[in-house]
Design a protein around this motif. Structure first.
Motif, PDB file in Angstrom:
ATOM      1  N   UNK A  47      23.024  -3.425 -16.231  1.00  0.00           N
ATOM      2  CA  UNK A  47      23.000  -2.380 -15.205  1.00  0.00           C
ATOM      3  C   UNK A  47      21.951  -2.585 -14.119  1.00  0.00           C
ATOM      4  N   UNK A  48      20.888  -3.303 -14.405  1.00  0.00           N
ATOM      5  CA  UNK A  48      19.865  -3.573 -13.402  1.00  0.00           C
ATOM      6  C   UNK A  48      18.835  -2.471 -13.208  1.00  0.00           C
ATOM      7  N   UNK A  49      18.923  -1.381 -13.936  1.00  0.00           N
ATOM      8  CA  UNK A  49      17.981  -0.264 -13.752  1.00  0.00           C
ATOM      9  C   UNK A  49      16.547  -0.653 -14.099  1.00  0.00           C
ATOM     10  N   UNK A  50      16.370  -1.661 -14.921  1.00  0.00           N
ATOM     11  CA  UNK A  50      15.036  -2.063 -15.376  1.00  0.00           C
ATOM     12  C   UNK A  50      14.464  -3.235 -14.575  1.00  0.00           C
ATOM     13  N   UNK A  51      15.056  -3.552 -13.438  1.00  0.00           N
ATOM     14  CA  UNK A  51      14.623  -4.720 -12.667  1.00  0.00           C
ATOM     15  C   UNK A  51      13.182  -4.573 -12.190  1.00  0.00           C
ATOM     16  N   UNK A  52      12.406  -5.618 -12.411  1.00  0.00           N
ATOM     17  CA  UNK A  52      11.031  -5.739 -11.917  1.00  0.00           C
ATOM     18  C   UNK A  52      10.882  -7.132 -11.314  1.00  0.00           C
ATOM     19  N   UNK A  53       9.791  -7.344 -10.603  1.00  0.00           N
ATOM     20  CA  UNK A  53       9.477  -8.678 -10.108  1.00  0.00           C
ATOM     21  C   UNK A  53       8.519  -9.331 -11.090  1.00  0.00           C
ATOM     22  N   UNK A  54       8.869 -10.505 -11.549  1.00  0.00           N
ATOM     23  CA  UNK A  54       8.026 -11.286 -12.443  1.00  0.00           C
ATOM     24  C   UNK A  54       7.687 -12.564 -11.691  1.00  0.00           C
ATOM     25  N   UNK A  55       6.431 -12.676 -11.291  1.00  0.00           N
ATOM     26  CA  UNK A  55       5.996 -13.791 -10.443  1.00  0.00           C
ATOM     27  C   UNK A  55       6.903 -13.916  -9.227  1.00  0.00           C
ATOM     28  N   UNK A  56       7.282 -12.767  -8.656  1.00  0.00           N
ATOM     29  CA  UNK A  56       8.061 -12.723  -7.430  1.00  0.00           C
ATOM     30  C   UNK A  56       9.570 -12.746  -7.596  1.00  0.00           C
ATOM     31  N   UNK A  57      10.063 -13.062  -8.776  1.00  0.00           N
ATOM     32  CA  UNK A  57      11.505 -13.125  -9.009  1.00  0.00           C
ATOM     33  C   UNK A  57      12.003 -11.840  -9.658  1.00  0.00           C
ATOM     34  N   UNK A  58      13.146 -11.355  -9.210  1.00  0.00           N
ATOM     35  CA  UNK A  58      13.742 -10.163  -9.802  1.00  0.00           C
ATOM     36  C   UNK A  58      14.302 -10.519 -11.179  1.00  0.00           C
ATOM     37  N   UNK A  59      13.857  -9.781 -12.193  1.00  0.00           N
ATOM     38  CA  UNK A  59      14.305 -10.021 -13.572  1.00  0.00           C
ATOM     39  C   UNK A  59      14.608  -8.689 -14.247  1.00  0.00           C
ATOM     40  N   UNK A  60      15.398  -8.757 -15.293  1.00  0.00           N
ATOM     41  CA  UNK A  60      15.713  -7.587 -16.103  1.00  0.00           C
ATOM     42  C   UNK A  60      14.635  -7.435 -17.177  1.00  0.00           C
ATOM     43  N   UNK A  61      13.854  -6.382 -17.082  1.00  0.00           N
ATOM     44  CA  UNK A  61      12.738  -6.182 -18.011  1.00  0.00           C
ATOM     45  C   UNK A  61      13.199  -5.841 -19.420  1.00  0.00           C
ATOM     46  N   UNK A  62      14.464  -5.492 -19.586  1.00  0.00           N
ATOM     47  CA  UNK A  62      14.967  -5.207 -20.933  1.00  0.00           C
ATOM     48  C   UNK A  62      15.325  -6.487 -21.681  1.00  0.00           C
ATOM     49  N   UNK A  63      15.364  -7.610 -20.979  1.00  0.00           N
ATOM     50  CA  UNK A  63      15.746  -8.884 -21.596  1.00  0.00           C
ATOM     51  C   UNK A  63      14.567  -9.813 -21.840  1.00  0.00           C
ATOM     52  N   UNK A  64      13.378  -9.380 -21.462  1.00  0.00           N
ATOM     53  CA  UNK A  64      12.188 -10.217 -21.583  1.00  0.00           C
ATOM     54  C   UNK A  64      11.200  -9.531 -22.515  1.00  0.00           C
ATOM     55  N   UNK A  65      10.639 -10.288 -23.421  1.00  0.00           N
ATOM     56  CA  UNK A  65       9.594  -9.737 -24.263  1.00  0.00           C
ATOM     57  C   UNK A  65       8.287  -9.687 -23.475  1.00  0.00           C
TER      58      UNK A  65
END
Length: 165
Positions: A47-65
């Motif tokens: 869904x993308x609702x948890x998207x954050x920037x990780x070192x400048x790249x848009x990532x899904x925070x629900x998929x990253x520990x």
């Protein structure tokens, strides 16, 4: 399992924590850091609702520990506005062009659009639609969101031209 030490910079502030190895980044941001703008929708990266920037790249925070973010710079929707609270061009355009209704998906769209416009400052409508295709909205029909991203691109272009003059 033993907790693991991490060090992350979130919205410019350095944080050192001890976290369980299987704590997802979205839960870490919400529960440990109180950054509740990172929303959890599907918890499957769809869904993308948890998207954050990780070192400048848009990532899904629900998929990253959280441990995978050790040593990284994270920007949440709370860090998109300027430190004095002035809305970013993307945030202002979403407000101006009614790019939100219930607001649940909005943080993910704003973060995704911010990353996209850094990479593509003069997008076509088709490119905008492709860029936001990883974010789902159940309320708006996307027209206001597309208009908002296009408007933000134009605002940022004008600011860049004025800054170089």
């Amino acid at each position: 399992m033993t907790d693991i030490d991490i060090e992350v910079r979130i919205n410019g502030d350095l944080h050192r924590d001890r976290v369980p190895p299987r704590l997802v980044l979205a839960d870490y941001l919400r529960t440990r850091r109180g950054l509740t703008g990172t929303h959890l929708g599907c918890e499957h990266g769809v869904c993308g609702a948890c998207t954050v920037l990780l070192d400048g790249a848009a990532v899904r925070a629900c998929l990253i520990f959280a441990v995978q973010a050790d040593g990284s710079e994270i920007t949440t929707v709370e860090g998109i506005a300027s430190p004095d609270g002035e809305l970013s061009p993307v945030q202002a355009a979403f407000r101006e062009h009614h790019g939100l209704q219930c607001g649940f998906c909005t943080p993910g769209f704003i973060v995704s659009a911010t990353a996209f416009l850094r990479e593509n400052p003069e997008p076509t409508e088709g490119e905008i639609r492709e860029a936001i295709s990883g974010n789902l909205c159940r309320c708006t029909g996307y027209q206001g969101i597309v208009k908002a991203v296009a408007s933000a691109a134009e605002t940022m272009k004008q600011a860049s031209l004025e800054g170089s003059a």
